[in-house]
Motif scaffolding. Structure first.
Motif, short mmCIF file in Angstrom:
data_model
loop_
_atom_site.label_atom_id
_atom_site.label_comp_id
_atom_site.label_asym_id
_atom_site.label_seq_id
_atom_site.Cartn_x
_atom_site.Cartn_y
_atom_site.Cartn_z
N TYR A 80 -90.88 -13.85 -3.27
CA TYR A 80 -91.00 -13.90 -2.39
C TYR A 80 -89.88 -15.12 -1.96
O TYR A 80 -90.11 -13.74 -0.37
N LEU A 81 -90.03 -16.09 -1.67
CA LEU A 81 -89.45 -17.35 -1.50
C LEU A 81 -88.22 -16.34 -0.91
O LEU A 81 -87.26 -16.03 0.29
N VAL A 82 -87.61 -15.63 -1.84
CA VAL A 82 -86.06 -15.24 -1.71
C VAL A 82 -86.24 -13.92 -1.08
O VAL A 82 -85.00 -13.50 0.13
N ASN A 83 -87.01 -13.24 -1.47
CA ASN A 83 -87.08 -12.31 -0.19
C ASN A 83 -86.94 -12.45 0.92
O ASN A 83 -86.16 -11.72 1.85
N LEU A 84 -88.00 -13.75 1.28
CA LEU A 84 -87.78 -14.02 2.89
C LEU A 84 -86.42 -14.16 3.73
O LEU A 84 -86.22 -13.83 4.31
N VAL A 85 -86.35 -15.03 2.56
CA VAL A 85 -84.49 -15.91 3.04
C VAL A 85 -83.34 -14.15 2.61
O VAL A 85 -83.27 -14.28 4.22
N VAL A 86 -83.42 -13.59 2.30
CA VAL A 86 -82.65 -12.48 2.40
C VAL A 86 -82.85 -11.47 3.19
O VAL A 86 -81.65 -11.35 4.12
N MET A 87 -84.58 -11.39 3.72
CA MET A 87 -84.61 -10.22 4.63
C MET A 87 -84.05 -11.27 5.77
O MET A 87 -83.45 -10.42 7.05
N LYS A 88 -84.29 -13.18 6.35
CA LYS A 88 -83.49 -13.34 7.05
C LYS A 88 -82.30 -13.09 7.25
O LYS A 88 -81.63 -13.05 8.51
N THR A 89 -81.51 -13.54 6.56
CA THR A 89 -80.03 -13.35 6.23
C THR A 89 -79.74 -11.81 6.95
O THR A 89 -78.85 -11.75 7.72
N VAL A 90 -80.31 -10.79 5.78
CA VAL A 90 -79.86 -9.22 6.62
C VAL A 90 -80.35 -9.56 7.96
O VAL A 90 -79.42 -8.68 9.09
N LEU A 91 -80.68 -9.43 8.56
CA LEU A 91 -81.80 -9.80 9.87
C LEU A 91 -80.73 -10.70 11.25
O LEU A 91 -80.55 -10.46 11.74
N THR A 92 -80.50 -11.81 10.42
CA THR A 92 -79.63 -13.10 10.98
C THR A 92 -77.69 -11.46 11.10
O THR A 92 -77.15 -11.78 12.88
N PHE A 93 -77.07 -11.14 10.53
CA PHE A 93 -75.57 -10.10 10.53
C PHE A 93 -76.34 -9.11 10.43
O PHE A 93 -75.41 -8.74 11.91
N SER A 94 -76.93 -8.27 10.43
CA SER A 94 -77.46 -6.98 11.42
C SER A 94 -78.79 -7.05 12.50
O SER A 94 -80.18 -6.47 11.52
N PRO A 95 -78.89 -6.99 13.21
CA PRO A 95 -80.14 -7.60 14.00
C PRO A 95 -81.20 -6.30 14.38
O PRO A 95 -80.06 -5.08 14.40
N GLY A 96 -81.99 -5.87 14.07
CA GLY A 96 -82.62 -4.91 14.20
C GLY A 96 -82.78 -3.46 13.14
O GLY A 96 -83.04 -2.24 12.79
N SER A 97 -81.63 -4.47 12.58
CA SER A 97 -82.09 -3.11 10.92
C SER A 97 -82.78 -4.03 9.35
O SER A 97 -83.23 -4.52 8.62
N ILE A 98 -84.16 -3.47 10.02
CA ILE A 98 -85.49 -4.20 9.67
C ILE A 98 -85.68 -3.14 8.49
O ILE A 98 -86.35 -3.87 7.20
N TYR A 99 -85.47 -1.89 7.82
CA TYR A 99 -85.51 -1.06 6.95
C TYR A 99 -84.22 -1.78 5.43
O TYR A 99 -84.48 -2.12 4.64
N LEU A 100 -83.66 -2.06 6.42
CA LEU A 100 -82.64 -2.67 5.26
C LEU A 100 -83.18 -3.49 5.28
O LEU A 100 -82.58 -4.61 3.80
N SER A 101 -83.74 -4.27 5.87
CA SER A 101 -84.09 -6.18 5.14
C SER A 101 -84.87 -6.00 4.66
O SER A 101 -84.66 -6.84 4.02
N GLN A 102 -85.63 -5.25 4.75
CA GLN A 102 -87.38 -5.10 3.66
C GLN A 102 -86.45 -3.96 2.34
O GLN A 102 -86.89 -5.08 0.96
N LEU A 103 -85.28 -3.31 2.14
CA LEU A 103 -85.32 -3.36 0.76
C LEU A 103 -84.70 -3.98 0.58
O LEU A 103 -84.25 -4.40 -0.98
N ALA A 104 -82.73 -5.19 0.46
CA ALA A 104 -82.65 -6.04 0.44
C ALA A 104 -83.84 -7.13 0.24
O ALA A 104 -83.30 -7.43 -0.87
N GLY A 105 -84.92 -6.89 0.44
CA GLY A 105 -85.87 -8.08 -0.07
C GLY A 105 -86.51 -8.05 -1.07
O GLY A 105 -86.45 -8.15 -2.18
#
Length: 123
Positions: A80-105
């Motif tokens: 779960y922590l890895v999931n959160l880090v990946v989501m945050k990383t995706v959102l840092t580089f691509s703000p607004g990509s909430i669905y992509l961040s969820q899928l990557a997480g």
């Protein structure tokens, strides 16, 4: 990279089963008027229990012990922590990509959980 051996396919099947159970319990209890957060917690507890049982017996053919359950729960937390880090990383580089961040997480959670369970928790 995760090898596509039969245990990974089984792990995915178990994940789908525990997700279905979790969602069903949450929705049923909520529709019966139980508090939303209690329904959610009970659904997740049931899903985690089912996941431990099926991954022990079906995916990894491993004996169920309290020690392995504790390791399994640790794997859930780490994943779960890895999931959160990946989501945050995706959102840092691509703000607004909430669905992509969820899928990557979700992907990172699944791969992390599989590898840690296979190499450590279910040993």
């Amino acid at each position: 990279m995760v090898s596509m051996d039969s245990s990974f396919i089984k792990y995915i099947i178990v994940g789908l089963a525990n997700t279905a159970l979790t969602v069903a319990i949450i929705f049923i209890l909520t529709s019966l008027g139980l508090n939303l957060y209690i329904s959610n917690a009970l659904g997740y507890v049931a899903g985690i229990v089912l996941s431990f049982l099926l991954n022990s017996l079906f995916t990894f053919n491993s004996a169920m012990t309290i020690h392995k359950l504790m390791k399994f729960l640790t794997v859930c937390a780490i994943s779960y922590l890895v999931n959160l880090v990946v989501m945050k990383t995706v959102l840092t580089f691509s703000p607004g990509s909430i669905y992509l961040s969820q899928l990557a997480g979700i992907f990172s959670y699944t791969v992390t959980g599989y590898l840690l369970n296979k190499k450590w928790a279910m040993k």
